[in-house]
Design a protein around this motif. Sequence first.
Motif, PDB file in Angstrom:
ATOM      1  N   SER A 243       0.821  -1.202   0.000  1.00  0.00           N
ATOM      2  CA  SER A 243       0.000   0.000   0.000  1.00  0.00           C
ATOM      3  C   SER A 243       0.861   1.260   0.000  1.00  0.00           C
ATOM      4  N   VAL A 244       1.834   1.313   0.886  1.00  0.00           N
ATOM      5  CA  VAL A 244       2.704   2.491   0.975  1.00  0.00           C
ATOM      6  C   VAL A 244       3.501   2.676  -0.311  1.00  0.00           C
ATOM      7  N   ALA A 245       4.002   1.585  -0.885  1.00  0.00           N
ATOM      8  CA  ALA A 245       4.799   1.681  -2.111  1.00  0.00           C
ATOM      9  C   ALA A 245       3.963   2.224  -3.269  1.00  0.00           C
ATOM     10  N   PHE A 246       2.755   1.686  -3.454  1.00  0.00           N
ATOM     11  CA  PHE A 246       1.903   2.148  -4.557  1.00  0.00           C
ATOM     12  C   PHE A 246       1.479   3.598  -4.356  1.00  0.00           C
ATOM     13  N   ILE A 247       1.124   3.962  -3.124  1.00  0.00           N
ATOM     14  CA  ILE A 247       0.675   5.327  -2.875  1.00  0.00           C
ATOM     15  C   ILE A 247       1.827   6.317  -3.036  1.00  0.00           C
ATOM     16  N   ALA A 248       3.030   5.930  -2.612  1.00  0.00           N
ATOM     17  CA  ALA A 248       4.197   6.804  -2.823  1.00  0.00           C
ATOM     18  C   ALA A 248       4.450   7.008  -4.312  1.00  0.00           C
ATOM     19  N   ALA A 249       4.319   5.945  -5.101  1.00  0.00           N
ATOM     20  CA  ALA A 249       4.506   6.063  -6.551  1.00  0.00           C
ATOM     21  C   ALA A 249       3.451   6.983  -7.156  1.00  0.00           C
ATOM     22  N   ALA A 250       2.217   6.865  -6.664  1.00  0.00           N
ATOM     23  CA  ALA A 250       1.150   7.734  -7.152  1.00  0.00           C
ATOM     24  C   ALA A 250       1.461   9.197  -6.843  1.00  0.00           C
ATOM     25  N   ALA A 251       1.954   9.456  -5.634  1.00  0.00           N
ATOM     26  CA  ALA A 251       2.281  10.828  -5.243  1.00  0.00           C
ATOM     27  C   ALA A 251       3.398  11.400  -6.111  1.00  0.00           C
ATOM     28  N   VAL A 252       4.403  10.598  -6.375  1.00  0.00           N
ATOM     29  CA  VAL A 252       5.521  11.062  -7.206  1.00  0.00           C
ATOM     30  C   VAL A 252       5.036  11.388  -8.618  1.00  0.00           C
ATOM     31  N   LEU A 253       4.237  10.504  -9.205  1.00  0.00           N
ATOM     32  CA  LEU A 253       3.745  10.740 -10.558  1.00  0.00           C
ATOM     33  C   LEU A 253       2.817  11.947 -10.630  1.00  0.00           C
ATOM     34  N   ALA A 254       2.141  12.240  -9.529  1.00  0.00           N
ATOM     35  CA  ALA A 254       1.265  13.420  -9.498  1.00  0.00           C
ATOM     36  C   ALA A 254       2.048  14.708  -9.311  1.00  0.00           C
ATOM     37  N   GLY A 255       3.348  14.589  -9.040  1.00  0.00           N
ATOM     38  CA  GLY A 255       4.180  15.773  -8.869  1.00  0.00           C
ATOM     39  C   GLY A 255       4.441  16.172  -7.446  1.00  0.00           C
ATOM     40  N   SER A 256       4.194  15.277  -6.503  1.00  0.00           N
ATOM     41  CA  SER A 256       4.389  15.610  -5.091  1.00  0.00           C
ATOM     42  C   SER A 256       5.860  15.803  -4.765  1.00  0.00           C
ATOM     43  N   GLY A 257       6.112  16.705  -3.855  1.00  0.00           N
ATOM     44  CA  GLY A 257       7.441  16.919  -3.321  1.00  0.00           C
ATOM     45  C   GLY A 257       7.591  16.277  -1.960  1.00  0.00           C
ATOM     46  N   PRO A 258       8.552  16.741  -1.153  1.00  0.00           N
ATOM     47  CA  PRO A 258       8.858  16.085   0.125  1.00  0.00           C
ATOM     48  C   PRO A 258       7.740  16.132   1.158  1.00  0.00           C
ATOM     49  N   VAL A 259       6.911  17.174   1.148  1.00  0.00           N
ATOM     50  CA  VAL A 259       5.858  17.265   2.156  1.00  0.00           C
ATOM     51  C   VAL A 259       4.821  16.161   1.949  1.00  0.00           C
ATOM     52  N   GLY A 260       4.396  15.969   0.708  1.00  0.00           N
ATOM     53  CA  GLY A 260       3.454  14.902   0.418  1.00  0.00           C
ATOM     54  C   GLY A 260       4.033  13.534   0.713  1.00  0.00           C
ATOM     55  N   LEU A 261       5.309  13.352   0.377  1.00  0.00           N
ATOM     56  CA  LEU A 261       5.948  12.061   0.647  1.00  0.00           C
ATOM     57  C   LEU A 261       6.153  11.844   2.141  1.00  0.00           C
ATOM     58  N   LEU A 262       6.349  12.944   2.884  1.00  0.00           N
ATOM     59  CA  LEU A 262       6.403  12.818   4.340  1.00  0.00           C
ATOM     60  C   LEU A 262       5.064  12.300   4.873  1.00  0.00           C
ATOM     61  N   ALA A 296      -4.789   6.969  10.484  1.00  0.00           N
ATOM     62  CA  ALA A 296      -3.752   6.778   9.466  1.00  0.00           C
ATOM     63  C   ALA A 296      -4.155   7.467   8.171  1.00  0.00           C
ATOM     64  N   GLY A 297      -5.422   7.295   7.779  1.00  0.00           N
ATOM     65  CA  GLY A 297      -5.892   7.902   6.539  1.00  0.00           C
ATOM     66  C   GLY A 297      -5.923   9.412   6.593  1.00  0.00           C
ATOM     67  N   LEU A 298      -6.280   9.971   7.738  1.00  0.00           N
ATOM     68  CA  LEU A 298      -6.285  11.427   7.879  1.00  0.00           C
ATOM     69  C   LEU A 298      -4.868  11.993   7.812  1.00  0.00           C
ATOM     70  N   ILE A 299      -3.912  11.266   8.364  1.00  0.00           N
ATOM     71  CA  ILE A 299      -2.511  11.698   8.276  1.00  0.00           C
ATOM     72  C   ILE A 299      -2.089  11.816   6.817  1.00  0.00           C
ATOM     73  N   LEU A 300      -2.427  10.810   6.020  1.00  0.00           N
ATOM     74  CA  LEU A 300      -2.067  10.838   4.599  1.00  0.00           C
ATOM     75  C   LEU A 300      -2.774  11.984   3.885  1.00  0.00           C
ATOM     76  N   PHE A 301      -4.050  12.168   4.156  1.00  0.00           N
ATOM     77  CA  PHE A 301      -4.790  13.260   3.515  1.00  0.00           C
ATOM     78  C   PHE A 301      -4.192  14.614   3.857  1.00  0.00           C
TER      79      PHE A 301
END
Length: 316
Positions: A243-262, A296-301
């Motif tokens: 789950s974390v790996a796929f969501i991190a990949a999604a964030a990167v492809l969407a253009g996320s920087g370090p805050v989103g990846l944090l 956990a979900g609110l933290i990600l959001f």
Amino acid sequence: MSSPHADHRVADAVTGHWVDRLAPRRARPYLRLARIDRPIGWWLLLLPCWWSAALAAIASGAAYPDPAHLALFFVGAVAMRGAGSTYNDIADRDLDAQVERTRSRPLPSGQIRARHAALFLVAQALVGLAVLLQFNTTAILVGIASLVPVAIYPFMKRVMPVPQAVLGLAFAWGALMGWVAVFGRLEAPALLLYAGTIAWVVGYDTIYAVQDIEDDEIAGIRSSARFFGRRMRAAVGLCYGASVAFIAAAAVLAGSGPVGLLGVGLFGAHLTAQVVRLDTRDGRGALTLFRSNRDAGLILFLGLTAEAVLRHLIGA
């Protein structure tokens, strides 16, 4: 059959919920059928919608996720969680009567007749449809397609060793909706977010199923908790890792920087703590861990939303 005026609190409901204290007695069985007294269900349906909306905000350069979309997703999640639960309980009413945790539900306990539950199901589905019609045509079609896994899930626990996989297809659908509501099309970030959310759902619902292992064996109900057995902690860990790996990949492809990846990292840390604390012999503790997935979900959001805000401020 029990009197329709009888009041039966459902076993795994939130203690002291307003449904038990304030709702009219006649309405309580219907509110319980819709799981209003167990809000974690609609939270877990809602959060992927919000993640997807935040991811779309990052990709589109918006300052934050569309507030109107967030509000519509909230109403839709509550309505469709209720509709899905009602449908599931109609299909499972005989099985639920054989399981300690579920035999107090409105249908197996006789508080509501099946035909009245069916009418209530239609009413909730109409609310969900009204919400869906507020979006673009592609989003409407994608939303309607979600009915396929919803329709077949209740029957999978009779034939599949891991029916939670089908539950994942249904509960993760919101990961597509926030993106398609903004862009009118499905793209790689949304699909990766969907894959990561499916893995998350399988993981947390395996934890949830710990409560019913013994009764499920007697009733012949299949679940991932029974299937994984002694390997359950490792299996949940693998699901959460994917789950974390796929969501991190999604964030990167969407253009996320370090805050989103944090935010993704903190989400992963929360899931890791769940795996560490999981005791397959402790049903009550498993329920607590399961419910903690809202946090956990609110933290990600919040992490993804903070990324959108920061990117907009820097780009302004």
